[in-house]
Design an enzyme around this catalytic site. Structure first.
Site, PDB file in Angstrom:
ATOM      1  N   ASN A   3       4.512  26.894  21.095  1.00  0.00           N
ATOM      2  CA  ASN A   3       4.361  28.204  21.721  1.00  0.00           C
ATOM      3  C   ASN A   3       5.699  28.838  22.101  1.00  0.00           C
ATOM      4  O   ASN A   3       5.825  30.048  22.149  1.00  0.00           O
ATOM      5  CB  ASN A   3       3.465  28.122  22.957  1.00  0.00           C
ATOM      6  CG  ASN A   3       3.805  26.963  23.844  1.00  0.00           C
ATOM      7  OD1 ASN A   3       3.759  25.804  23.416  1.00  0.00           O
ATOM      8  ND2 ASN A   3       4.170  27.223  25.095  1.00  0.00           N
ATOM      9  N   THR A  13      -7.140  25.269  26.888  1.00  0.00           N
ATOM     10  CA  THR A  13      -6.928  24.108  27.765  1.00  0.00           C
ATOM     11  C   THR A  13      -8.182  23.240  27.799  1.00  0.00           C
ATOM     12  O   THR A  13      -8.096  22.004  27.724  1.00  0.00           O
ATOM     13  CB  THR A  13      -6.546  24.586  29.186  1.00  0.00           C
ATOM     14  OG1 THR A  13      -5.386  25.405  29.089  1.00  0.00           O
ATOM     15  CG2 THR A  13      -6.279  23.414  30.114  1.00  0.00           C
ATOM     16  N   THR A  36     -23.982  28.051  30.320  1.00  0.00           N
ATOM     17  CA  THR A  36     -24.396  29.244  29.564  1.00  0.00           C
ATOM     18  C   THR A  36     -23.167  29.893  28.926  1.00  0.00           C
ATOM     19  O   THR A  36     -22.140  30.068  29.579  1.00  0.00           O
ATOM     20  CB  THR A  36     -25.111  30.246  30.504  1.00  0.00           C
ATOM     21  OG1 THR A  36     -26.215  29.552  31.079  1.00  0.00           O
ATOM     22  CG2 THR A  36     -25.607  31.471  29.749  1.00  0.00           C
ATOM     23  N   GLY A  83      -9.167  32.201  22.324  1.00  0.00           N
ATOM     24  CA  GLY A  83      -9.430  33.597  21.972  1.00  0.00           C
ATOM     25  C   GLY A  83      -8.290  34.552  22.279  1.00  0.00           C
ATOM     26  O   GLY A  83      -7.943  35.408  21.463  1.00  0.00           O
ATOM     27  N   HIS A  84      -7.677  34.394  23.457  1.00  0.00           N
ATOM     28  CA  HIS A  84      -6.745  35.446  23.891  1.00  0.00           C
ATOM     29  C   HIS A  84      -5.405  35.429  23.160  1.00  0.00           C
ATOM     30  O   HIS A  84      -4.551  36.283  23.406  1.00  0.00           O
ATOM     31  CB  HIS A  84      -6.544  35.429  25.407  1.00  0.00           C
ATOM     32  CG  HIS A  84      -5.745  34.299  25.961  1.00  0.00           C
ATOM     33  ND1 HIS A  84      -4.486  34.485  26.483  1.00  0.00           N
ATOM     34  CD2 HIS A  84      -6.022  32.997  26.099  1.00  0.00           C
ATOM     35  CE1 HIS A  84      -4.021  33.333  26.921  1.00  0.00           C
ATOM     36  NE2 HIS A  84      -4.937  32.408  26.714  1.00  0.00           N
ATOM     37  N   CYS A 131      10.987  29.538  37.080  1.00  0.00           N
ATOM     38  CA  CYS A 131      11.457  29.373  38.446  1.00  0.00           C
ATOM     39  C   CYS A 131      10.541  28.397  39.173  1.00  0.00           C
ATOM     40  O   CYS A 131       9.440  28.739  39.567  1.00  0.00           O
ATOM     41  CB  CYS A 131      11.434  30.728  39.130  1.00  0.00           C
ATOM     42  SG  CYS A 131      12.472  30.796  40.556  1.00  0.00           S
TER      43      CYS A 131
HETATM   44  N1  PLP Z   1      -1.879  25.328  23.787  1.00  0.00           N
HETATM   45  C1  PLP Z   1      -0.905  26.169  23.440  1.00  0.00           C
HETATM   46  C2  PLP Z   1       0.044  25.790  22.337  1.00  0.00           C
HETATM   47  C3  PLP Z   1      -0.757  27.387  24.109  1.00  0.00           C
HETATM   48  O1  PLP Z   1       0.223  28.213  23.767  1.00  0.00           O
HETATM   49  C4  PLP Z   1      -1.668  27.703  25.152  1.00  0.00           C
HETATM   50  C5  PLP Z   1      -1.518  28.940  25.919  1.00  0.00           C
HETATM   51  O2  PLP Z   1      -0.429  29.448  26.092  1.00  0.00           O
HETATM   52  C6  PLP Z   1      -2.691  26.787  25.444  1.00  0.00           C
HETATM   53  C7  PLP Z   1      -2.761  25.600  24.744  1.00  0.00           C
HETATM   54  C8  PLP Z   1      -3.687  27.048  26.532  1.00  0.00           C
HETATM   55  O3  PLP Z   1      -4.615  28.021  26.119  1.00  0.00           O
HETATM   56  P1  PLP Z   1      -5.509  28.767  27.222  1.00  0.00           P
HETATM   57  O4  PLP Z   1      -4.603  29.735  27.915  1.00  0.00           O
HETATM   58  O5  PLP Z   1      -6.581  29.442  26.449  1.00  0.00           O
HETATM   59  O6  PLP Z   1      -6.034  27.715  28.132  1.00  0.00           O
END
Ligand code: PLP
Length: 398
Positions: A150, A72, A236, A199-200, A324
């Site tokens: 996504n 984000t 940092t 990263g996640h 929801c």
């Molecule tokens: N963009 C896409 C296509 C995503 O799937 C996501 C998270 O689901 C994000 C941006 C946001 O990433 P983060 O959760 O690291 O802010």
């Protein structure tokens, strides 16, 4: 009860190798990477390696990588930077199916007075490129289009779009949060100026991301503060997690082929089995240009959230295409943009796999899933009425 985790587009498990690489930097090596002393210096050197590892995964130079706190932040930074560096331009182009990190941001920018064009998609989630070409104007500061969606996994022709933008002197950003680590990416061969990753989504921890900024691209920082990241992002660094991101990037490069063979095969096995065992079901999104790990399937006349609750009883984790919101179940903006009928959009489930999924897990889901739908349909007041209507409808052989 064991967990069968099929929600990897939401987040992924931290790979054991990633955790191992991180631990020394949480325990003993806690120096500040910007410090003059050697205790901090060794941390700075390890962070440099992490930057090289991330850059290698996407075919970039290490200096083109700006570490951030999440996807984000990378998305917000890219768009805000483009607008700040071209202050005379007041128009943005994006798509109707972006993640909220872009979707909500551009809605906010529209309120600030920017003009926003959102390119529509067809029933398979594919972009209308003619509409896109027409939308690029001398007033356009930036295009932001996701590499892969996504919810459906649909892949957009971002390279072609970036070339079209470049010919008109317009900056191009891609939200590649779902694409990085799942499909090959080489920024050396690309016309894109900026790329976001997180990263996640690739087996690193939550709370770290990166923004690729092509050498020579004008840039304006979003977080203003210290001189970190060569003055492009104050604060940092989240050292241990960024080291994890570097390690995860190296692993992702090694596992890319597995992702596109073994993971894809398991996804296809699950998808084909559910489509053949469950009547009135269909895949949402283009089945060809799609991430290898994602399958979004609608089961007509059932509610996605009810399915998720039943799956949860068996330890199966997935996502639904309805959220929801304020007490009412709204289908997602992605499925609505694709024109998925209401009764279908409501019963949509997203399965997203990873290299850690196994065939026995998929077999278990194939065994448990159809009876859940059958049972929920017997409880649905619309099912019997709907079936009469459905008997005359073509579900494309599925
Ligand atoms: N963009 C896409 C296509 C995503 O799937 C996501 C998270 O689901 C994000 C941006 C946001 O990433 P983060 O959760 O690291 O802010």
């Amino acid at each position: 009860m064991t967990t069968i985790y099929l929600d990897n587009n939401a987040t992924t498990q931290v790979a054991p190798e990633v955790l191992e690489a991180m631990l020394p930097y949480l325990r003993d090596l806690y120096g500040n990477p910007s410090s003059m002393h050697s205790f901090g210096g060794q941390v700075g050197r390890r962070l440099r390696l992490a930057r090289e590892q991330v850059a290698a995964l996407i075919g970039a130079h290490p200096e083109e990588i700006v570490f951030t706190s999440c996807g984000t932040e990378s998305d917000n930074t890219a768009i805000r930077s483009a607008l700040a560096t071209y202050p005379g331009k007041r128009h943005l182009v994006t798509t109707r199916v972006e993640h909220p990190a872009i979707h909500a941001l551009v809605a906010h920018l529209a309120q600030e007075g920017y003009r926003v064009t959102e390119i529509p998609v067809d029933g398979e989630g594919r972009l209308n490129l003619e509409h896109y070409a027409r939308s690029l104007t001398p007033d356009t500061a930036v295009v932001s289009a996701m590499w892969a969606n996504n919810e459906t996994g649909v892949i957009f022709p971002v390279e072609e779009m970036a070339m079209m933008a470049r010919h008109k002197g317009i900056l191009f950003h891609t939200d590649a949060v779902q694409a990085v680590g799942k499909i090959p990416i080489d920024m050396r061969q690309s016309a894109m100026d900026m790329l976001s990753l997180s990263g996640h989504k690739l087996h690193a921890p939550k709370g770290v991301g990166a923004l690729y900024v092509r050498k020579g691209t004008k840039f304006s920082p979003f977080l203003i503060g210290g001189h970190q990241e060569k003055g492009r992002r104050g604060g940092t660094e989240n050292v241990a997690s960024l080291i994890g991101l570097g390690e995860a990037s190296e692993l992702a490069a090694k596992n890319l082929e597995k992702e596109n063979t073994a993971v894809k095969n398991l996804r296809d096995k699950l998808e084909n089995a559910l489509l053949s065992l469950i009547p009135n079901s269909r895949v949402n999104g283009d089945r060809q240009d799609r991430l290898p790990n994602t399958s979004n399937i609608s089961f007509e006349y059932v509610e996605g959230e009810a399915i998720l609750l039943r799956l949860n009883e068996f330890g199966i984790c997935a996502s639904s295409g309805s959220a929801c919101t304020s007490g009412s179940l709204q289908p997602s903006h992605v499925l609505r943009a694709m024109g998925v009928p209401f009764t279908m959009a409501h019963g949509s489930i997203r399965f997203s796999l990873s290299i850690y999924n196994t065939e026995p897990e998929i077999n278990f889901v194939i065994e448990k899933f159809p009876p859940i739908i059958e049972e929920l349909r017997t409880l649905s007041p619309y099912w019997e009425v709907g079936q009469e209507v459905c008997a005359t409808r073509d579900f494309g052989g599925v």
